[in-house]
Design a protein around this motif. Sequence first.
Motif, PDB file in Angstrom:
ATOM      1  N   UNK A  72       0.829  -1.198   0.000  1.00  0.00           N
ATOM      2  CA  UNK A  72       0.000   0.000   0.000  1.00  0.00           C
ATOM      3  C   UNK A  72       0.868   1.254   0.000  1.00  0.00           C
ATOM      4  N   UNK A  73       1.988   1.211   0.717  1.00  0.00           N
ATOM      5  CA  UNK A  73       2.930   2.334   0.667  1.00  0.00           C
ATOM      6  C   UNK A  73       3.531   2.463  -0.734  1.00  0.00           C
ATOM      7  N   UNK A  74       3.840   1.303  -1.355  1.00  0.00           N
ATOM      8  CA  UNK A  74       4.398   1.318  -2.714  1.00  0.00           C
ATOM      9  C   UNK A  74       3.376   1.856  -3.716  1.00  0.00           C
ATOM     10  N   UNK A  75       2.096   1.506  -3.525  1.00  0.00           N
ATOM     11  CA  UNK A  75       1.047   1.992  -4.419  1.00  0.00           C
ATOM     12  C   UNK A  75       0.951   3.503  -4.353  1.00  0.00           C
ATOM     13  N   UNK A  76       0.957   4.059  -3.144  1.00  0.00           N
ATOM     14  CA  UNK A  76       0.862   5.509  -2.994  1.00  0.00           C
ATOM     15  C   UNK A  76       2.045   6.196  -3.653  1.00  0.00           C
ATOM     16  N   UNK A  77       3.240   5.595  -3.528  1.00  0.00           N
ATOM     17  CA  UNK A  77       4.424   6.181  -4.157  1.00  0.00           C
ATOM     18  C   UNK A  77       4.334   6.103  -5.679  1.00  0.00           C
ATOM     19  N   UNK A  78       3.858   4.961  -6.202  1.00  0.00           N
ATOM     20  CA  UNK A  78       3.763   4.785  -7.658  1.00  0.00           C
ATOM     21  C   UNK A  78       2.730   5.713  -8.271  1.00  0.00           C
ATOM     22  N   UNK A  79       1.678   6.059  -7.484  1.00  0.00           N
ATOM     23  CA  UNK A  79       0.578   6.864  -8.024  1.00  0.00           C
ATOM     24  C   UNK A  79       0.729   8.350  -7.717  1.00  0.00           C
ATOM     25  N   UNK A  80       1.792   8.699  -7.028  1.00  0.00           N
ATOM     26  CA  UNK A  80       1.981  10.106  -6.656  1.00  0.00           C
ATOM     27  C   UNK A  80       1.986  10.998  -7.891  1.00  0.00           C
ATOM     28  N   UNK A  81       1.188  12.067  -7.829  1.00  0.00           N
ATOM     29  CA  UNK A  81       1.130  13.001  -8.943  1.00  0.00           C
ATOM     30  C   UNK A  81       0.224  12.559 -10.068  1.00  0.00           C
ATOM     31  N   UNK A  82      -0.473  11.431  -9.921  1.00  0.00           N
ATOM     32  CA  UNK A  82      -1.380  10.954 -10.970  1.00  0.00           C
ATOM     33  C   UNK A  82      -2.808  10.918 -10.438  1.00  0.00           C
ATOM     34  N   UNK A  83      -3.742  10.968 -11.347  1.00  0.00           N
ATOM     35  CA  UNK A  83      -5.142  10.783 -10.997  1.00  0.00           C
ATOM     36  C   UNK A  83      -5.370   9.291 -10.804  1.00  0.00           C
ATOM     37  N   UNK A  84      -5.917   8.899  -9.640  1.00  0.00           N
ATOM     38  CA  UNK A  84      -5.929   7.485  -9.270  1.00  0.00           C
ATOM     39  C   UNK A  84      -7.320   7.029  -8.842  1.00  0.00           C
ATOM     40  N   UNK A  85      -7.712   5.857  -9.364  1.00  0.00           N
ATOM     41  CA  UNK A  85      -8.942   5.184  -8.923  1.00  0.00           C
ATOM     42  C   UNK A  85      -8.545   3.867  -8.289  1.00  0.00           C
ATOM     43  N   UNK A  86      -8.968   3.644  -7.032  1.00  0.00           N
ATOM     44  CA  UNK A  86      -8.720   2.382  -6.344  1.00  0.00           C
ATOM     45  C   UNK A  86     -10.027   1.586  -6.285  1.00  0.00           C
ATOM     46  N   UNK A  87      -9.959   0.285  -6.618  1.00  0.00           N
ATOM     47  CA  UNK A  87     -11.022  -0.634  -6.226  1.00  0.00           C
ATOM     48  C   UNK A  87     -10.528  -1.272  -4.946  1.00  0.00           C
TER      49      UNK A  87
END
Length: 595
Positions: free
Chosen positions: A532-547
């Motif tokens: 989950x920490x890696x996901x937040x880092x990978x999505x930083x600065x992008x528009x993100x939709x989580x299921x």
Amino acid sequence: MSTIDTRVARRTLRTATGREATRWVVAHCREAPWLSTATVLTTVAGAALQVLPVLLLGKVVDGVVEGESRSVLVTIGVLVAAAALLGGAATAASTYLIGRLGAELLARLREGAVRAVLGMPSARIEQVGRGDVLSRAGDDVAVISKGIRTAIPTVFSAGVLVTIATAAMFGLDWRLGLAGAGALPAYALALRWYLPRSAPLYRKQRAAQADRAQALISGLDGIDTVRAYRLEGVFREKVTEESRRVRDLGIEVFRFFGRFVGRENRAEFIGLVLIIVVGYALIEAGAASLGEVSAAPLLFHRLFTPLGLIMFTFDEAQKSGASLTRLVGVLGEAADERLVGDPAVGSTGPAPLPVTVEGLTFVYPGSEEPVLRDIDLTIPAGGSLALVGATGAGKTTLAALIAGIGTPQSGSVRVGTTDLAGLDGAGARAMVSILTQETYVFSGPLADDLRLAAPQATDAELLDALRTVGAHAWVEELPEGLNTPVGEGGERLDVTKVAQIALARLVLGRAPVVVLDESTAEAGSEGAAELERAVLAACAGRTTLFVAHRLTQAMAADRIAVLDAGRIVEQGTHDELVALGGRYARLWQAWREGS
């Protein structure tokens, strides 16, 4: 899909006809002329050398009756022994060459099927369900592989031996040949009864196994939500129902094959009786020698044995044939012109864009009931939204549509000012990257695996992406670093590391919008927190939709939308929705109790 919706009627991937599958095999055999020719020649030589000792034994009988010298009989005996040894060697060589040719054909078929699946529009994969795709890439390949090792060499070699043994019987005496051939109509009738009924039955069995795989995958994908909503019984019953159907079809196949064996035994009895009766009549009439009449039953045994092998292995051969038609059928599926990893896709790294969903309604083909109704959503540029709800609420379907997989019947999905309905698959991938629970590591160097998302990326860029998702430490400890082989035959990676590789690809892809569907569901609690920490880092600065099936991930999003029966029933932040005391609050309470 990652959830089960029993209201949706799924279509399956194409299945080729028997003629199409045969044409594919013949065409690829022509691409390996030396191997194909050697296979045929050794098979014919092996069959001929197996028949030769029988003919020589007939000469021995006639020699004894006529009082031939011992030297003649010894010479014949030496020839019999030599023929037996050479025949065994030729048969072994034939079996090896058939297996090698079959393995090459299977490798080409599997690679072609994988390329076809990778090139399909994503909507097609979602439409048919992963169970059908995985059963073809897994179960069907395994069935054909087993058939190549057992049934196919047996059927081919036995067929050649039947032809040569039949010709040898006619060579002894045309009447003995006719007597032996008298069994062939009974064999033909048995096959005529068996073949038209068996192929559809085996295809039905393979389709049932694919449905069972789909039920298992869907239930496991959403296991956290299933537990939170106490839906274990529903999914258990679904899997039980599909397993029961597979079991019943297996019993039906077994009974059907038993009836086929009875017809095969009847043909054997007819042939043996005819040869004995005709042989006796020929000896009584002085129209044939004792050696010829003695050799005829032995030749029939040579005929009888391979025919029996063909009959008994036809069960496996039919399974292989059914699987072959399913794999060749995949090759006929329409493919997208540009595959994942195209250098032009996602390489520019544009600024984040907003996502706007307006009036979206979606109905699966073959279903009258919409799975999504009048959906309105907005995700600001660089913001994040979590979708939550019960299994079957439509979360994954909505995520797929936002990723450009499929087209709604009404409404629109826009990224910035671009309506995704106007883009092809490659164009949609340039705008939106999607990461699901099904993450794969392909066999080969780790660097090549990462460059699937960015073929022109340098080693430094690969390491930066790995560092972003927290994977650089264990990658640096690999024996050869980025060049270390991973996947099958390479370094074994746990589910957390596999997910980090997928997230690193996401970083390298650089699409402005990211959709993550259950991307950390496979990891344990400790691994999930790390991911989950890696996901937040990978999505930083992008528009993100989580299921989000882990509500801890939903808490981290800017806003949360709650889906129920295809409609958005609540929207807000975590604190707002908990205070509201509605569906999300009940889901949160169930999650806390389950945890």
